[in-house]
Design a protein around this motif. Structure first.
Motif, PDB file in Angstrom:
ATOM      1  N   VAL A   1       0.851  -1.202   0.000  1.00 25.03           N
ATOM      2  CA  VAL A   1       0.000   0.000   0.000  1.00 25.03           C
ATOM      3  C   VAL A   1       0.888   1.253   0.000  1.00 25.03           C
ATOM      4  O   VAL A   1       0.664   2.196  -0.766  1.00 25.03           O
ATOM      5  CB  VAL A   1      -0.944   0.009   1.224  1.00 25.03           C
ATOM      6  N   ALA A   2       1.925   1.227   0.841  1.00 21.19           N
ATOM      7  CA  ALA A   2       2.829   2.387   0.903  1.00 21.19           C
ATOM      8  C   ALA A   2       3.508   2.597  -0.443  1.00 21.19           C
ATOM      9  O   ALA A   2       3.634   3.739  -0.928  1.00 21.19           O
ATOM     10  CB  ALA A   2       3.871   2.169   2.003  1.00 21.19           C
ATOM     11  N   ALA A   3       3.928   1.501  -1.078  1.00 20.74           N
ATOM     12  CA  ALA A   3       4.627   1.607  -2.373  1.00 20.74           C
ATOM     13  C   ALA A   3       3.698   2.132  -3.458  1.00 20.74           C
ATOM     14  O   ALA A   3       4.114   2.900  -4.330  1.00 20.74           O
ATOM     15  CB  ALA A   3       5.194   0.244  -2.769  1.00 20.74           C
ATOM     16  N   GLU A   4       2.423   1.729  -3.358  1.00 15.29           N
ATOM     17  CA  GLU A   4       1.448   2.198  -4.346  1.00 15.29           C
ATOM     18  C   GLU A   4       1.350   3.727  -4.308  1.00 15.29           C
ATOM     19  O   GLU A   4       1.217   4.381  -5.340  1.00 15.29           O
ATOM     20  CB  GLU A   4       0.093   1.563  -4.011  1.00 15.29           C
ATOM     21  N   VAL A   5       1.425   4.285  -3.102  1.00 13.49           N
ATOM     22  CA  VAL A   5       1.355   5.739  -2.947  1.00 13.49           C
ATOM     23  C   VAL A   5       2.684   6.394  -3.336  1.00 13.49           C
ATOM     24  O   VAL A   5       2.721   7.445  -3.989  1.00 13.49           O
ATOM     25  CB  VAL A   5       0.979   6.112  -1.492  1.00 13.49           C
ATOM     26  N   LEU A   6       3.797   5.756  -2.960  1.00 12.21           N
ATOM     27  CA  LEU A   6       5.109   6.401  -3.141  1.00 12.21           C
ATOM     28  C   LEU A   6       5.679   6.225  -4.556  1.00 12.21           C
ATOM     29  O   LEU A   6       6.581   6.966  -4.949  1.00 12.21           O
ATOM     30  CB  LEU A   6       6.113   5.842  -2.119  1.00 12.21           C
ATOM     31  N   ARG A   7       5.166   5.252  -5.297  1.00  9.70           N
ATOM     32  CA  ARG A   7       5.732   4.973  -6.624  1.00  9.70           C
ATOM     33  C   ARG A   7       5.641   6.204  -7.527  1.00  9.70           C
ATOM     34  O   ARG A   7       4.583   6.794  -7.691  1.00  9.70           O
ATOM     35  CB  ARG A   7       5.001   3.788  -7.268  1.00  9.70           C
ATOM     36  N   GLY A   8       6.803   6.617  -8.033  1.00 11.58           N
ATOM     37  CA  GLY A   8       6.830   7.769  -8.937  1.00 11.58           C
ATOM     38  C   GLY A   8       6.718   9.103  -8.225  1.00 11.58           C
ATOM     39  O   GLY A   8       6.613  10.149  -8.853  1.00 11.58           O
ATOM     40  N   ARG A   9       6.707   9.082  -6.912  1.00 11.55           N
ATOM     41  CA  ARG A   9       6.642  10.339  -6.151  1.00 11.55           C
ATOM     42  C   ARG A   9       7.887  10.471  -5.289  1.00 11.55           C
ATOM     43  O   ARG A   9       8.678   9.535  -5.165  1.00 11.55           O
ATOM     44  CB  ARG A   9       5.389  10.364  -5.269  1.00 11.55           C
ATOM     45  N   ARG A  10       8.037  11.626  -4.648  1.00 13.69           N
ATOM     46  CA  ARG A  10       9.195  11.867  -3.794  1.00 13.69           C
ATOM     47  C   ARG A  10       8.730  12.238  -2.391  1.00 13.69           C
ATOM     48  O   ARG A  10       7.754  12.976  -2.233  1.00 13.69           O
ATOM     49  CB  ARG A  10      10.036  13.034  -4.340  1.00 13.69           C
ATOM     50  N   VAL A  11       9.450  11.760  -1.388  1.00 12.08           N
ATOM     51  CA  VAL A  11       9.196  12.187  -0.012  1.00 12.08           C
ATOM     52  C   VAL A  11       9.486  13.687   0.076  1.00 12.08           C
ATOM     53  O   VAL A  11      10.480  14.169  -0.469  1.00 12.08           O
ATOM     54  CB  VAL A  11      10.081  11.393   0.971  1.00 12.08           C
ATOM     55  N   HIS A  12       8.603  14.407   0.738  1.00  8.99           N
ATOM     56  CA  HIS A  12       8.734  15.864   0.876  1.00  8.99           C
ATOM     57  C   HIS A  12      10.097  16.227   1.477  1.00  8.99           C
ATOM     58  O   HIS A  12      10.570  15.539   2.388  1.00  8.99           O
ATOM     59  CB  HIS A  12       7.601  16.366   1.779  1.00  8.99           C
ATOM     60  N   PRO A  13      10.723  17.286   0.983  1.00 10.39           N
ATOM     61  CA  PRO A  13      12.076  17.617   1.462  1.00 10.39           C
ATOM     62  C   PRO A  13      12.171  17.870   2.972  1.00 10.39           C
ATOM     63  O   PRO A  13      13.240  17.699   3.562  1.00 10.39           O
ATOM     64  CB  PRO A  13      12.445  18.892   0.688  1.00 10.39           C
ATOM     65  N   ASP A  14      11.077  18.235   3.625  1.00  9.66           N
ATOM     66  CA  ASP A  14      11.128  18.500   5.067  1.00  9.66           C
ATOM     67  C   ASP A  14      10.836  17.253   5.910  1.00  9.66           C
ATOM     68  O   ASP A  14      10.756  17.346   7.135  1.00  9.66           O
ATOM     69  CB  ASP A  14      10.100  19.579   5.447  1.00  9.66           C
ATOM     70  N   VAL A  15      10.663  16.118   5.236  1.00  8.39           N
ATOM     71  CA  VAL A  15      10.247  14.901   5.964  1.00  8.39           C
ATOM     72  C   VAL A  15      11.297  13.801   5.837  1.00  8.39           C
ATOM     73  O   VAL A  15      11.850  13.589   4.765  1.00  8.39           O
ATOM     74  CB  VAL A  15       8.893  14.370   5.410  1.00  8.39           C
ATOM     75  N   ARG A  16      11.572  13.124   6.986  1.00 12.40           N
ATOM     76  CA  ARG A  16      12.341  11.872   6.939  1.00 12.40           C
ATOM     77  C   ARG A  16      11.331  10.740   6.956  1.00 12.40           C
ATOM     78  O   ARG A  16      10.491  10.676   7.860  1.00 12.40           O
ATOM     79  CB  ARG A  16      13.241  11.722   8.182  1.00 12.40           C
ATOM     80  N   CYS A  17      11.415   9.860   5.977  1.00  9.45           N
ATOM     81  CA  CYS A  17      10.488   8.731   5.914  1.00  9.45           C
ATOM     82  C   CYS A  17      11.270   7.452   6.181  1.00  9.45           C
ATOM     83  O   CYS A  17      12.200   7.122   5.449  1.00  9.45           O
ATOM     84  CB  CYS A  17       9.800   8.678   4.557  1.00  9.45           C
ATOM     85  N   VAL A  18      10.905   6.748   7.277  1.00  9.70           N
ATOM     86  CA  VAL A  18      11.604   5.526   7.678  1.00  9.70           C
ATOM     87  C   VAL A  18      10.650   4.345   7.491  1.00  9.70           C
ATOM     88  O   VAL A  18       9.560   4.339   8.067  1.00  9.70           O
ATOM     89  CB  VAL A  18      12.059   5.597   9.153  1.00  9.70           C
ATOM     90  N   ILE A  19      11.059   3.388   6.673  1.00  8.01           N
ATOM     91  CA  ILE A  19      10.211   2.223   6.389  1.00  8.01           C
ATOM     92  C   ILE A  19      10.896   0.979   6.936  1.00  8.01           C
ATOM     93  O   ILE A  19      12.077   0.746   6.684  1.00  8.01           O
ATOM     94  CB  ILE A  19       9.939   2.106   4.874  1.00  8.01           C
ATOM     95  N   ILE A  20      10.152   0.212   7.729  1.00  5.77           N
ATOM     96  CA  ILE A  20      10.746  -0.915   8.457  1.00  5.77           C
ATOM     97  C   ILE A  20       9.955  -2.191   8.176  1.00  5.77           C
ATOM     98  O   ILE A  20       8.903  -2.425   8.786  1.00  5.77           O
ATOM     99  CB  ILE A  20      10.786  -0.625   9.974  1.00  5.77           C
ATOM    100  N   PRO A  21      10.439  -3.032   7.254  1.00  6.28           N
ATOM    101  CA  PRO A  21       9.775  -4.318   7.037  1.00  6.28           C
ATOM    102  C   PRO A  21       9.719  -5.103   8.355  1.00  6.28           C
ATOM    103  O   PRO A  21      10.676  -5.074   9.137  1.00  6.28           O
ATOM    104  CB  PRO A  21      10.677  -5.021   6.016  1.00  6.28           C
TER     105      PRO A  21
END
Lengths: 170, 426
Positions: free
Chosen positions: B310-330
């Motif tokens: 689900v997260a990948a579906e949203v993030l695919r082809g997009r970029r994390v906002h420059p003011d945000v650190r995005c940490v993904i933990i399988p």
């Protein structure tokens, strides 16, 4: 057993993350944990709490994680009893298991302010507010739990079963 | 005698024909669990009992997941203590860095917890296994020490509350939104001391990942356990994983429930729980303008492959906002490997997210994403108490993976439908 001490009063849903923040869970020594007890909601507590003092709180005290470090931190701080309107279930078990006295008594919570002097007869479940003169009766423990309390916690209770030769292993 | 699912399982494990809410029973346990935070105290108490050996080495599971990989010297000491105990006792199910997962993702994945089991764990989110039709509940280290030694534990039979979900799910709504909505409705002590039975056509159609998420947060409503009926979805998950035979229990149709709550899911949109209680929920569209500093996607609540998809579906082809650190933990090594093979990890890294080895880390403010004073995070974890993810003046907003990923892109709490299609904002 009768205890006397000053009341420290808090609200509803005092959770285990504020009782002892997880950043301190890399140790399990009660004295070490006690230094940080409640620091995120009351930074003055750990430094000034006196042996015998009582925590008074609202509903669902101890909700959140299963960390036994929470009752250990409170006990390590010298608190003699926690009186709340209600307790979260894991905290309730943990407190009984480690020998931290806890009482459910909504009326005593409503009738007590921080700083009041309390006298508590743990055996009878009677809470006397020495500042106001009011006396309250807490909910009695179920008989089964009273046996664990009288043994001094779950480990001594089970040890007694082992020594009596009537412990069953699954 | 009519019994709920929880009562059926407890009666069977107590060796009784029937049990009643409020009754104290001693039950046999199928699996006992502890982690690197709770095992050290459990081991110390276990040794005080003086029995020497655990009741069954196959059924005691230890997972180094909270402050592992070791976050500091003291944490290293706790993991080492647990490792020594596992070796001394010959425990085959001790999971260490590189071969582990977050406990509640890992144990079902490995087929170690099964339908009909009684599972006790020194971790409050042990209730996750209720998704498999097990009676699973969190306890403290001393209770776990006794269970490790004897394979038995006392319980008070809880009353059961049944929550029935019907209607049609809106887009981007998953198990996390259903459970957040439910907690918002009944409150953080709405199910205190009770078992929750989740039911209805909506949960019947929910995949296992969504059921795990819902059962996981039963404790956030104060519940002792949160259970689902075993069905084809459960069997499909368990088949091929189960490490031993298991037994399926069913609630009687005329079982007595303390309360029945009906939920029409048609009106539920993606939910966000505001600080500092999981019950402070709002629909994502009514979150207002909340700029954020960090997003965490993972945990025992939402660290499964479906969540990452689900997260990948949203993030695919997009970029994390420059003011945000995005940490993904399988949530486990297997989830990590599957995500890698399916290209999800590539999507995350291309989007500007950090991908971590499995750990509970930031969820409880341990490591891998601790917040500074004044910082805000949107997180797919389970608790947003004051100071949970770091500084007492930081804030945690709980959401599902869709809202978390959308918020990472937008730089503020966002509903995924409001993102520009494949917008590149850098």
């Amino acid at each position: 057993m009768t205890i006397t001490g000053k009341a420290w009063k808090y609200g509803d849903h005092v959770n285990t993350d504020v009782i002892i923040p997880a950043r301190y869970l890399n140790v399990s020594d009660p004295q070490e944990l006690a230094r940080h007890c409640l620091e995120d909601i009351d930074p003055g507590f750990a430094g000034t709490v006196q042996p015998g003092d009582v925590i008074i709180a609202g509903e669902n005290f101890g909700c959140g994680s299963s960390r036994e470090h929470a009752p250990l931190a409170i006990k390590g701080a010298g608190v003699s009893c926690v009186v709340a309107r209600s307790f979260a279930r894991i905290f309730y078990r943990n407190a009984i298991n480690v020998g931290l006295p806890i009482l459910e008594c909504p009326a005593a919570v409503d009738g007590t302010e921080g700083g009041h002097q309390l006298e508590i007869d743990l055996e009878a479940g009677q809470i006397r507010n020495l500042t106001t003169g009011q006396v309250y009766q807490a909910e009695p423990y179920p008989p089964f739990m009273m046996e664990i309390i009288k043994a001094g916690g779950l480990v001594p209770y089970i040890r007694r079963q082992i020594e009596a030769g009537d412990l069953s292993i699954r | 005698m009519s019994m709920t699912l929880a009562e059926k399982i407890l009666a069977s494990h107590a060796g009784m024909e029937e049990v009643h809410p409020g009754q104290f029973v001693e039950v046999s346990v199928d699996v006992v669990l502890a982690n690197d935070i709770t095992a050290p105290i459990a081991i110390a108490e276990f040794e005080k009992l003086g029995l020497g050996r655990v009741f069954d080495a196959e059924r005691v599971v230890l997972v180094a997941d909270h402050f592992a990989p070791n976050k500091d010297i003291q944490s290293a000491g706790q993991c080492a203590l647990m490792r020594r105990f596992a070796r001394a006792q010959g425990l085959p199910h001790h999971f260490d860095v590189g071969r582990m997962g977050i406990e509640h993702v890992l144990l079902p994945e490995r087929g170690l917890v099964l339908p009909g089991d009684v599972v006790v764990g020194a971790d409050s989110h042990t209730c996750t296994y209720g998704a498999l039709g097990a009676f699973a509940t969190g306890m403290g280290s001393t209770d776990i020490a006794v269970a490790m030694a004897t394979g038995r534990i006392w319980m008070r039979v809880p009353e059961t509350m049944r929550i029935v979900y019907h209607g049609e799910l809106q887009p981007w709504v998953g198990g996390k939104d259903l459970i957040l909505y439910t907690i918002g409705r009944i409150g953080v002590d709405g199910a205190r001391y009770k078992a929750i039975e989740f039911g209805g056509a909506v949960v019947d159609a929910l995949p296992m990942a969504g059921r795990f998420t819902m059962a996981n947060m039963a404790v956030e409503a104060g519940a002792k356990a949160g259970l689902f009926a075993v069905d084809d979805v459960t069997h499909a998950y368990v088949n091929g994983r189960a490490s031993r035979p298991y037994r399926v229990y069913q609630a009687n149709e005329d079982a007595a429930y303390a309360q029945v709550i009906e939920v029409d899911v048609g009106q539920i949109e993606p939910q966000v729980a505001f600080p500092h209680l999981p019950e402070n929920v709002r629909p994502a569209s009514q979150a207002g303008d909340v700029p954020i500093d960090q997003v965490v996607i993972g945990s025992c609540t939402n660290g499964r492959l479906e969540d990452l998809r689900v997260a990948a579906e949203v993030l695919r082809g997009r970029r994390v906002h420059p003011d945000v650190r995005c940490v993904i933990i399988p949530g486990s090594q297997q989830v990590y490997l599957d995500a890698l093979r399916q290209g999800l990890i590539e999507t995350f890294i291309e989007a500007g997210a950090a991908v971590s080895t499995p750990t509970c880390g930031p969820c409880l403010g341990g490591h891998m994403g601790v917040l500074a004073a004044g910082e805000r995070a949107v997180s797919t974890t389970n608790r947003n108490f004051r100071g949970r993810m770091g500084h007492p003046e930081s804030e945690v907003y709980l959401a599902g993976p869709a809202v978390a990923a959308a918020s990472a892109v937008a730089g503020r709490i966002a509903h995924p439908r409001d993102l520009r299609p494949h917008a590149r904002n850098t």
